[in-house]
Design a protein around this motif. Structure first.
Motif, PDB file in Angstrom:
ATOM      1  N   PRO A  42     -83.965 -98.710  90.275  1.00 34.21           N
ATOM      2  CA  PRO A  42     -83.631 -97.520  89.468  1.00 34.21           C
ATOM      3  C   PRO A  42     -82.331 -97.744  88.705  1.00 34.21           C
ATOM      4  O   PRO A  42     -81.453 -98.476  89.166  1.00 34.21           O
ATOM      5  N   VAL A  43     -82.231 -97.131  87.543  1.00 34.69           N
ATOM      6  CA  VAL A  43     -81.010 -97.205  86.744  1.00 34.69           C
ATOM      7  C   VAL A  43     -80.629 -95.807  86.287  1.00 34.69           C
ATOM      8  O   VAL A  43     -81.455 -94.894  86.276  1.00 34.69           O
ATOM      9  N   THR A  44     -79.384 -95.649  85.896  1.00 36.36           N
ATOM     10  CA  THR A  44     -78.912 -94.375  85.363  1.00 36.36           C
ATOM     11  C   THR A  44     -79.208 -94.323  83.870  1.00 36.36           C
ATOM     12  O   THR A  44     -78.882 -95.257  83.125  1.00 36.36           O
ATOM     13  N   ILE A  45     -79.836 -93.249  83.439  1.00 36.50           N
ATOM     14  CA  ILE A  45     -80.209 -93.100  82.037  1.00 36.50           C
ATOM     15  C   ILE A  45     -79.165 -92.271  81.305  1.00 36.50           C
ATOM     16  O   ILE A  45     -78.731 -91.220  81.785  1.00 36.50           O
ATOM     17  N   ASN A  46     -78.767 -92.741  80.139  1.00 34.34           N
ATOM     18  CA  ASN A  46     -77.807 -92.014  79.310  1.00 34.34           C
ATOM     19  C   ASN A  46     -78.514 -91.026  78.387  1.00 34.34           C
ATOM     20  O   ASN A  46     -79.663 -91.240  77.997  1.00 34.34           O
ATOM     21  N   ASN A  47     -77.839 -89.969  78.049  1.00 33.95           N
ATOM     22  CA  ASN A  47     -78.301 -89.025  77.029  1.00 33.95           C
ATOM     23  C   ASN A  47     -79.685 -88.450  77.315  1.00 33.95           C
ATOM     24  O   ASN A  47     -80.573 -88.469  76.467  1.00 33.95           O
TER      25      ASN A  47
ATOM     26  N   LEU B 112     -90.175 -90.895  77.345  1.00 33.91           N
ATOM     27  CA  LEU B 112     -90.372 -91.954  78.329  1.00 33.91           C
ATOM     28  C   LEU B 112     -90.044 -93.316  77.728  1.00 33.91           C
ATOM     29  O   LEU B 112     -89.405 -94.164  78.371  1.00 33.91           O
ATOM     30  N   TYR B 113     -90.490 -93.538  76.515  1.00 36.93           N
ATOM     31  CA  TYR B 113     -90.204 -94.791  75.817  1.00 36.93           C
ATOM     32  C   TYR B 113     -88.697 -95.016  75.722  1.00 36.93           C
ATOM     33  O   TYR B 113     -88.193 -96.104  76.045  1.00 36.93           O
ATOM     34  N   ASN B 114     -87.968 -94.005  75.304  1.00 40.26           N
ATOM     35  CA  ASN B 114     -86.522 -94.146  75.134  1.00 40.26           C
ATOM     36  C   ASN B 114     -85.792 -94.313  76.462  1.00 40.26           C
ATOM     37  O   ASN B 114     -84.818 -95.064  76.549  1.00 40.26           O
ATOM     38  N   TYR B 115     -86.262 -93.637  77.510  1.00 39.12           N
ATOM     39  CA  TYR B 115     -85.627 -93.777  78.815  1.00 39.12           C
ATOM     40  C   TYR B 115     -85.919 -95.158  79.416  1.00 39.12           C
ATOM     41  O   TYR B 115     -85.013 -95.833  79.922  1.00 39.12           O
ATOM     42  N   LEU B 116     -87.184 -95.568  79.367  1.00 38.99           N
ATOM     43  CA  LEU B 116     -87.561 -96.820  80.019  1.00 38.99           C
ATOM     44  C   LEU B 116     -87.023 -98.047  79.293  1.00 38.99           C
ATOM     45  O   LEU B 116     -86.773 -99.085  79.912  1.00 38.99           O
ATOM     46  N   LYS B 117     -86.828 -97.939  77.982  1.00 40.00           N
ATOM     47  CA  LYS B 117     -86.324 -99.117  77.262  1.00 40.00           C
ATOM     48  C   LYS B 117     -84.856 -99.393  77.585  1.00 40.00           C
ATOM     49  O   LYS B 117     -84.341-100.463  77.249  1.00 40.00           O
ATOM     50  N   GLU B 118     -84.187 -98.454  78.273  1.00 47.33           N
ATOM     51  CA  GLU B 118     -82.819 -98.696  78.728  1.00 47.33           C
ATOM     52  C   GLU B 118     -82.774 -99.582  79.975  1.00 47.33           C
ATOM     53  O   GLU B 118     -81.713-100.074  80.346  1.00 47.33           O
TER      54      GLU B 118
ATOM     55  N   PRO C 165     -82.944-102.779  82.165  1.00 48.67           N
ATOM     56  CA  PRO C 165     -82.715-104.192  81.843  1.00 48.67           C
ATOM     57  C   PRO C 165     -83.907-105.101  82.118  1.00 48.67           C
ATOM     58  O   PRO C 165     -83.956-106.228  81.623  1.00 48.67           O
ATOM     59  N   ASN C 166     -84.882-104.608  82.895  1.00 47.72           N
ATOM     60  CA  ASN C 166     -86.036-105.439  83.217  1.00 47.72           C
ATOM     61  C   ASN C 166     -87.291-105.032  82.444  1.00 47.72           C
ATOM     62  O   ASN C 166     -88.398-105.452  82.786  1.00 47.72           O
ATOM     63  N   ILE C 167     -87.110-104.177  81.417  1.00 49.16           N
ATOM     64  CA  ILE C 167     -88.243-103.748  80.588  1.00 49.16           C
ATOM     65  C   ILE C 167     -87.893-103.989  79.133  1.00 49.16           C
ATOM     66  O   ILE C 167     -86.931-103.430  78.611  1.00 49.16           O
ATOM     67  N   PHE C 168     -88.692-104.826  78.469  1.00 54.35           N
ATOM     68  CA  PHE C 168     -88.483-105.106  77.057  1.00 54.35           C
ATOM     69  C   PHE C 168     -89.566-104.401  76.245  1.00 54.35           C
ATOM     70  O   PHE C 168     -90.757-104.672  76.420  1.00 54.35           O
ATOM     71  N   PHE C 169     -89.160-103.483  75.379  1.00 54.84           N
ATOM     72  CA  PHE C 169     -90.118-102.771  74.537  1.00 54.84           C
ATOM     73  C   PHE C 169     -90.197-103.401  73.153  1.00 54.84           C
ATOM     74  O   PHE C 169     -89.231-103.984  72.659  1.00 54.84           O
ATOM     75  N   SER C 170     -91.346-103.248  72.526  1.00 56.04           N
ATOM     76  CA  SER C 170     -91.544-103.719  71.156  1.00 56.04           C
ATOM     77  C   SER C 170     -90.491-103.102  70.245  1.00 56.04           C
ATOM     78  O   SER C 170     -90.001-101.994  70.488  1.00 56.04           O
ATOM     79  N   SER C 171     -90.156-103.812  69.196  1.00 59.57           N
ATOM     80  CA  SER C 171     -89.136-103.337  68.262  1.00 59.57           C
ATOM     81  C   SER C 171     -89.586-102.102  67.506  1.00 59.57           C
ATOM     82  O   SER C 171     -88.775-101.390  66.919  1.00 59.57           O
ATOM     83  N   GLU C 172     -90.856-101.814  67.529  1.00 66.70           N
ATOM     84  CA  GLU C 172     -91.388-100.623  66.871  1.00 66.70           C
ATOM     85  C   GLU C 172     -92.208 -99.822  67.863  1.00 66.70           C
ATOM     86  O   GLU C 172     -93.110-100.366  68.514  1.00 66.70           O
ATOM     87  N   LYS C 173     -91.890 -98.533  68.006  1.00 64.29           N
ATOM     88  CA  LYS C 173     -92.703 -97.680  68.873  1.00 64.29           C
ATOM     89  C   LYS C 173     -94.012 -97.366  68.158  1.00 64.29           C
ATOM     90  O   LYS C 173     -94.051 -97.211  66.949  1.00 64.29           O
ATOM     91  N   GLU C 174     -95.067 -97.297  68.926  1.00 61.46           N
ATOM     92  CA  GLU C 174     -96.396 -96.967  68.422  1.00 61.46           C
ATOM     93  C   GLU C 174     -96.909 -97.935  67.364  1.00 61.46           C
ATOM     94  O   GLU C 174     -97.233 -97.533  66.245  1.00 61.46           O
TER      95      GLU C 174
ATOM     96  N   GLU D 111     -95.054-101.719  75.381  1.00 66.12           N
ATOM     97  CA  GLU D 111     -95.181-100.964  74.133  1.00 66.12           C
ATOM     98  C   GLU D 111     -95.763 -99.590  74.438  1.00 66.12           C
ATOM     99  O   GLU D 111     -96.341 -99.362  75.499  1.00 66.12           O
ATOM    100  N   SER D 112     -95.598 -98.679  73.478  1.00 60.89           N
ATOM    101  CA  SER D 112     -96.054 -97.301  73.661  1.00 60.89           C
ATOM    102  C   SER D 112     -96.807 -96.849  72.424  1.00 60.89           C
ATOM    103  O   SER D 112     -96.240 -96.751  71.341  1.00 60.89           O
TER     104      SER D 112
END
Length: 302
Positions: free
Chosen positions: A207-212, A21-27, A29-38, A85-86
């Motif tokens: 909604p956005v298209t998720i890669n990989n 979920l972290y990897n999908y949602l950080k793609e 453009p309107n969600i900024f995740f912390s540079s470090e997971k957990e 963050e996650s």
């Protein structure tokens, strides 16, 4: 409240596709995740350090321990709707929901839940695969109270982490149902696109298209042979790469390292007797949770 205070948290549960979920949602453009997971920063208000389990020092070292260090993780924020963050251990600690509410009153919460029987065994095999767990599963769950008393870090609590009811109830009561989105591991596995669409709807973002989406994260399993055991234990390659190499190079090496490791992990089945024992442990909690979140969870007890 700090100007870069997160307003979106993935709080758990461990081994319930939170990394995916972290990897999908950080793609988005309107969600900024912390540079470090957990970063696990908010656990420091409830947890006791240092921990005493095998290789727990490495876990402790990775926990963000100060507010200054924590908010630096969001220093590159550039106006997205969500700062996120996650940290999967946020679900475990009693009272942590209240702390998040105090820090970020309008936050949105995402909780991913997995059949606790499967989750417990997956967590166990994950620790085996990373060279941390040396006991059999039955020995490990029998020794769980001993591990708690000796202050092992939370990841070792294979059974306790799956007692979801009260923890989920706290988040629903503290943040309100309208601000908490609960997904099931099976929903992510069986209908990722639909699951993500529901999350985007909850967050009120396009909604956005998720890669990989085929990539698997944090694969569990037991080493197929002695060579794999040596590779896995004690994951020195990861820590050395992080310490001595530039971050992009370290990340590439880490990804390659885990690809090799994960190709040499064997999937093992939980024994019938252990499964029946865990059913007896979790049955009441699962039935209460099912009513609480208004989702049929009977298949968790089959």
């Amino acid at each position: 409240m700090n100007k870069n205070t997160p307003n979106l948290f993935i709080v758990g549960a461990q081994k319930s596709a939170t990394t995916s979920l972290y990897n999908y949602l950080k793609e988005h453009p309107n969600i900024f995740f912390s540079s470090e997971k957990e970063p696990n920063y908010f656990t420091t208000f409830f947890d006791t350090f240092p921990h005493n389990g095998p290789y727990d020092k490495r876990y402790d070292k990775n926990v963000i321990g100060s507010a200054e260090e924590y908010y630096k993780l969001f220093s590159n924020y550039s106006g997205q709707k969500y700062i996120a963050e996650s940290s999967v251990h946020y679900l475990y600690f009693n009272g942590l929901a209240y702390k998040l509410k105090e820090e970020s009153p309008d936050a949105k919460i995402i909780i991913s839940l997995r059949n606790p029987i499967e989750r417990a065994y997956s967590a166990y095999t994950y620790y085996v695969s990373r060279g941390r767990e040396s006991e059999s599963f039955r020995e490990a769950i029998q020794n769980e109270n001993h591990r708690m008393l000796n202050n092992y870090e939370v990841g070792w609590y294979y059974i306790a982490q799956g007692l979801y009811y009260q923890k989920v109830k706290d988040y629903l009561e503290v943040f309100g149902r309208e601000n908490v989105h609960i997904v099931l591991f099976d929903e992510i596995k069986d209908d990722l696109e639909g699951t993500l669409k529901n999350i985007y709807k909850f967050l009120e973002v396009d909604p956005v298209t998720i890669n990989n989406t085929e990539k698997k994260y944090n694969v569990s399993g037991t080493p197929k042979n002695k060579i794999t055991k040596v590779i896995a234990s004690p994951l020195k390659a990861k820590s050395l790469a992080k310490k001595y190499l530039p971050t992009p190079m370290a990340n590439k090496l880490k990804d390659y390292y885990f690809k090799i490791l994960e190709k040499n992990l064997a999937k093992t089945e939980l024994s019938v007797s252990d499964k029946e024992y865990l059913k007896s442990v979790y049955e009441t909690d699962i039935k209460k949770l099912s009513v609480l979140i208004e989702k049929d969870l009977n298949h968790w007890l089959e």
